[in-house]
Scaffold this motif. Sequence first.
Motif, PDB file in Angstrom:
ATOM      1  N   SER A  44       0.906  -1.069  -0.158  1.00 36.79           N
ATOM      2  CA  SER A  44       0.024  -0.006   0.089  1.00 36.79           C
ATOM      3  C   SER A  44       0.970   1.251  -0.005  1.00 36.79           C
ATOM      4  O   SER A  44       1.913   1.320   0.612  1.00 36.79           O
ATOM      5  N   ALA A  45       0.227   2.410  -0.347  1.00 38.28           N
ATOM      6  CA  ALA A  45       0.957   3.594  -0.584  1.00 38.28           C
ATOM      7  C   ALA A  45       2.340   3.566  -1.144  1.00 38.28           C
ATOM      8  O   ALA A  45       3.456   4.238  -0.287  1.00 38.28           O
ATOM      9  N   PRO A  46       2.453   3.255  -2.287  1.00 35.84           N
ATOM     10  CA  PRO A  46       3.943   3.209  -2.613  1.00 35.84           C
ATOM     11  C   PRO A  46       4.605   4.694  -2.769  1.00 35.84           C
ATOM     12  O   PRO A  46       3.848   5.828  -3.011  1.00 35.84           O
ATOM     13  N   GLU A  72       4.551   3.888   2.440  1.00 34.68           N
ATOM     14  CA  GLU A  72       4.196   4.867   3.521  1.00 34.68           C
ATOM     15  C   GLU A  72       3.050   4.451   4.476  1.00 34.68           C
ATOM     16  O   GLU A  72       1.890   5.419   4.391  1.00 34.68           O
ATOM     17  N   VAL A  73       3.022   3.563   5.192  1.00 38.68           N
ATOM     18  CA  VAL A  73       1.942   3.277   5.926  1.00 38.68           C
ATOM     19  C   VAL A  73       2.614   3.132   7.433  1.00 38.68           C
ATOM     20  O   VAL A  73       3.675   2.867   7.504  1.00 38.68           O
ATOM     21  N   SER A  74       1.698   3.254   8.405  1.00 37.18           N
ATOM     22  CA  SER A  74       2.147   2.707   9.779  1.00 37.18           C
ATOM     23  C   SER A  74       1.095   2.045  10.490  1.00 37.18           C
ATOM     24  O   SER A  74       0.084   2.455  10.439  1.00 37.18           O
ATOM     25  N   PRO A  75       1.531   1.012  11.469  1.00 33.15           N
ATOM     26  CA  PRO A  75       2.970   0.640  11.741  1.00 33.15           C
ATOM     27  C   PRO A  75       3.550  -0.551  10.998  1.00 33.15           C
ATOM     28  O   PRO A  75       4.511  -0.924  10.772  1.00 33.15           O
ATOM     29  N   ASN A  76       2.716  -0.954   9.685  1.00 34.25           N
ATOM     30  CA  ASN A  76       3.125  -1.931   9.038  1.00 34.25           C
ATOM     31  C   ASN A  76       3.935  -1.463   7.631  1.00 34.25           C
ATOM     32  O   ASN A  76       3.321  -1.974   6.501  1.00 34.25           O
ATOM     33  N   GLY A  77       4.664  -0.507   7.488  1.00 37.55           N
ATOM     34  CA  GLY A  77       5.378   0.056   6.328  1.00 37.55           C
ATOM     35  C   GLY A  77       6.408  -0.943   6.016  1.00 37.55           C
ATOM     36  O   GLY A  77       6.702  -1.842   6.423  1.00 37.55           O
ATOM     37  N   SER A  89       9.786  -8.798  -0.878  1.00 43.20           N
ATOM     38  CA  SER A  89       9.892  -7.968   0.360  1.00 43.20           C
ATOM     39  C   SER A  89      11.282  -7.515   0.535  1.00 43.20           C
ATOM     40  O   SER A  89      11.954  -8.364   0.549  1.00 43.20           O
ATOM     41  N   LEU A  90      11.496  -6.240   1.082  1.00 43.71           N
ATOM     42  CA  LEU A  90      12.864  -5.960   1.449  1.00 43.71           C
ATOM     43  C   LEU A  90      13.039  -5.582   2.967  1.00 43.71           C
ATOM     44  O   LEU A  90      13.799  -5.654   3.568  1.00 43.71           O
ATOM     45  N   LEU A  91      11.538  -5.046   3.441  1.00 47.17           N
ATOM     46  CA  LEU A  91      11.555  -4.360   4.851  1.00 47.17           C
ATOM     47  C   LEU A  91      10.110  -4.452   5.241  1.00 47.17           C
ATOM     48  O   LEU A  91       9.154  -4.230   4.185  1.00 47.17           O
ATOM     49  N   SER A  92       9.864  -4.925   6.292  1.00 49.74           N
ATOM     50  CA  SER A  92       8.568  -4.835   6.987  1.00 49.74           C
ATOM     51  C   SER A  92       8.559  -4.367   8.199  1.00 49.74           C
ATOM     52  O   SER A  92       9.373  -4.471   9.065  1.00 49.74           O
ATOM     53  N   GLY A  93       7.139  -4.033   8.757  1.00 47.74           N
ATOM     54  CA  GLY A  93       7.147  -3.823  10.033  1.00 47.74           C
ATOM     55  C   GLY A  93       7.567  -2.525  10.676  1.00 47.74           C
ATOM     56  O   GLY A  93       7.532  -2.292  11.977  1.00 47.74           O
ATOM     57  N   THR A  94       8.078  -1.589   9.770  1.00 43.39           N
ATOM     58  CA  THR A  94       8.453  -0.139  10.132  1.00 43.39           C
ATOM     59  C   THR A  94       7.260   0.708  10.108  1.00 43.39           C
ATOM     60  O   THR A  94       6.178   0.670   9.666  1.00 43.39           O
ATOM     61  N   ARG A  95       7.668   2.094  10.227  1.00 39.90           N
ATOM     62  CA  ARG A  95       6.754   3.050  10.355  1.00 39.90           C
ATOM     63  C   ARG A  95       6.772   4.160   9.035  1.00 39.90           C
ATOM     64  O   ARG A  95       7.883   4.868   8.951  1.00 39.90           O
ATOM     65  N   GLN A  96       5.897   4.288   8.399  1.00 36.39           N
ATOM     66  CA  GLN A  96       5.662   5.441   7.321  1.00 36.39           C
ATOM     67  C   GLN A  96       6.858   5.669   6.659  1.00 36.39           C
ATOM     68  O   GLN A  96       7.503   6.645   6.585  1.00 36.39           O
ATOM     69  N   ASN A 118      24.846  -0.577  -3.685  1.00 36.16           N
ATOM     70  CA  ASN A 118      23.717  -1.181  -3.993  1.00 36.16           C
ATOM     71  C   ASN A 118      22.730  -1.809  -2.972  1.00 36.16           C
ATOM     72  O   ASN A 118      22.143  -2.881  -2.881  1.00 36.16           O
ATOM     73  N   THR A 119      22.648  -0.912  -2.009  1.00 33.66           N
ATOM     74  CA  THR A 119      21.584  -0.849  -1.093  1.00 33.66           C
ATOM     75  C   THR A 119      20.893   0.118  -1.168  1.00 33.66           C
ATOM     76  O   THR A 119      20.875   1.166  -1.701  1.00 33.66           O
ATOM     77  N   TRP A 120      19.609   0.160  -0.246  1.00 30.37           N
ATOM     78  CA  TRP A 120      18.252   0.958  -0.561  1.00 30.37           C
ATOM     79  C   TRP A 120      18.087   1.785   0.927  1.00 30.37           C
ATOM     80  O   TRP A 120      17.740   0.747   2.015  1.00 30.37           O
ATOM     81  N   LEU A 121      18.264   2.829   1.075  1.00 30.32           N
ATOM     82  CA  LEU A 121      17.929   3.726   2.506  1.00 30.32           C
ATOM     83  C   LEU A 121      16.540   3.998   2.446  1.00 30.32           C
ATOM     84  O   LEU A 121      16.206   4.744   1.763  1.00 30.32           O
ATOM     85  N   SER A 122      15.833   3.169   3.242  1.00 31.81           N
ATOM     86  CA  SER A 122      14.318   3.556   3.605  1.00 31.81           C
ATOM     87  C   SER A 122      14.316   4.157   4.815  1.00 31.81           C
ATOM     88  O   SER A 122      14.555   3.673   5.814  1.00 31.81           O
ATOM     89  N   CYS A 123      13.660   5.406   4.750  1.00 30.45           N
ATOM     90  CA  CYS A 123      13.524   6.276   5.756  1.00 30.45           C
ATOM     91  C   CYS A 123      12.016   6.536   6.511  1.00 30.45           C
ATOM     92  O   CYS A 123      10.892   6.416   5.531  1.00 30.45           O
ATOM     93  N   GLU A 124      12.139   6.548   7.811  1.00 26.49           N
ATOM     94  CA  GLU A 124      10.831   6.522   8.500  1.00 26.49           C
ATOM     95  C   GLU A 124      10.433   7.996   8.525  1.00 26.49           C
ATOM     96  O   GLU A 124      11.241   8.752   9.194  1.00 26.49           O
ATOM     97  N   GLU A 125       9.362   8.486   7.962  1.00 33.85           N
ATOM     98  CA  GLU A 125       8.732   9.880   8.077  1.00 33.85           C
ATOM     99  C   GLU A 125       7.772   9.995   9.457  1.00 33.85           C
ATOM    100  O   GLU A 125       6.564  10.066   9.449  1.00 33.85           O
ATOM    101  N   VAL A 126       8.379   9.874  10.789  1.00 37.62           N
ATOM    102  CA  VAL A 126       7.820   9.740  11.855  1.00 37.62           C
ATOM    103  C   VAL A 126       8.524  10.531  12.737  1.00 37.62           C
ATOM    104  O   VAL A 126       9.978  10.686  12.524  1.00 37.62           O
ATOM    105  N   SER A 127       8.270  11.238  13.919  1.00 42.18           N
ATOM    106  CA  SER A 127       9.103  11.738  14.977  1.00 42.18           C
ATOM    107  C   SER A 127      10.065  10.596  15.550  1.00 42.18           C
ATOM    108  O   SER A 127       9.446   9.714  15.920  1.00 42.18           O
TER     109      SER A 127
END
Length: 384
Positions: free
Chosen positions: A77-79, A98-103, A121-128, A138-147
């Motif tokens: 969801s929310a690519p 970009e969903v929370s808590p299961n981004g 899947s590369l990553l699961s269970g993170t926030r937004q 060759n890695t992807w930095l996935s950033c959480e847009e939360v406080s």
Amino acid sequence: MRRRNFLRASVLGASTVAFTGSLWQDAFAAPAQNATGPYGPLQAADANGIQLPSGFTSQVIARSGQSVPGTSYTWHSAPDGGACFADGTGWIYVSNSEVSPNGGASAIRFTSTGAVASAYSLLSGTRQNCAGGATPWNTWLSCEEVSLGYVYETYPFGGAAVRRPAMGAFKHEAAAADPVRKVIYLTEDETNGRFYRFIPTTWGNLSSGTLQVLVAGSATSGSFSWANVPDPDGSPTATRSQVSGSKAFNGGEGCYYANDTVWFTTKGDNRVWQVNLGNNTYELAYDDNLVNPGPAPLTGVDNITGSTFGDLYVAEDGGNMEICVITPDDKISAFLRINGQSASEITGPAFNPAGNRLYFSSQRGTSGSSSGGITYCVTGPFRT
């Protein structure tokens, strides 16, 4: 504004930048102005509701909640933010959720012809997980847009994702790797956010290092310096409030590096900022209030990427759902427009390694819901 030279850049693999072609004189002085696009006017909407210049075509690659065609993997969801990685004769497109808590983040592997080979899947269970950035290794930095959000390093070619707390705990948005200075630039999505760089202790290893923040005056151009952030964990004092004189930016979004320059966007004031790393100065590459004559083509500025030719492509969060192109001679125009999806935003623009396919998503599609995301590919005679 003082004009500078710009060398055409091409992205090899994840984001390792190589420089080719002739020297461009008088390129990327600020700010960009309205002009006819390099590909001509937009044509009538195609079957996918996308208006493109003549010679370009679009296709749907994946839809949220449905299996990626040719695979059994359900697209997230929310690519949001995305990037491409060279994979032998093919490539991999990664995309955040970009969903929370299961981004998290997912990937689609393509063959040399652009056909889907697999998805996973590369990553699961993170926030937004909003935006992020690719690294030269060759890695992807996935950033959480939360406080107090974190950066997660993910592995499109295999391996378990790892949280990278040394890169700071704040409302992360995007990241861009600079292989010359061996640093990672980071944006912060706050109305008074900051612009950071992370200096790894060892280039290629993000487990430890120094987080710094840009220090400058209140003007829209000038010189800058970097200062260490004393407590990257952001507690009890937010990272953006720890260094006196650090420059505030209104809603940091996308970030892109090429040839001693890093560009980043701020959605709160519809600007594209240009940081000139060779002489430690910054300026505006685009400001919707400085387009004359108007109207300004780009509003709701968000993700940003670059082509092998040296054009910048900026996606809109809102506006009229366009991806706009800023050329090296400071001209801006709409490259594409999505119709019938006004409750969505365009996310994750990224070119395949050859530079002839542009991937992106409509985060909420026609439904306006995070479960209605659509990921597209546009193919055509891109300038390379």
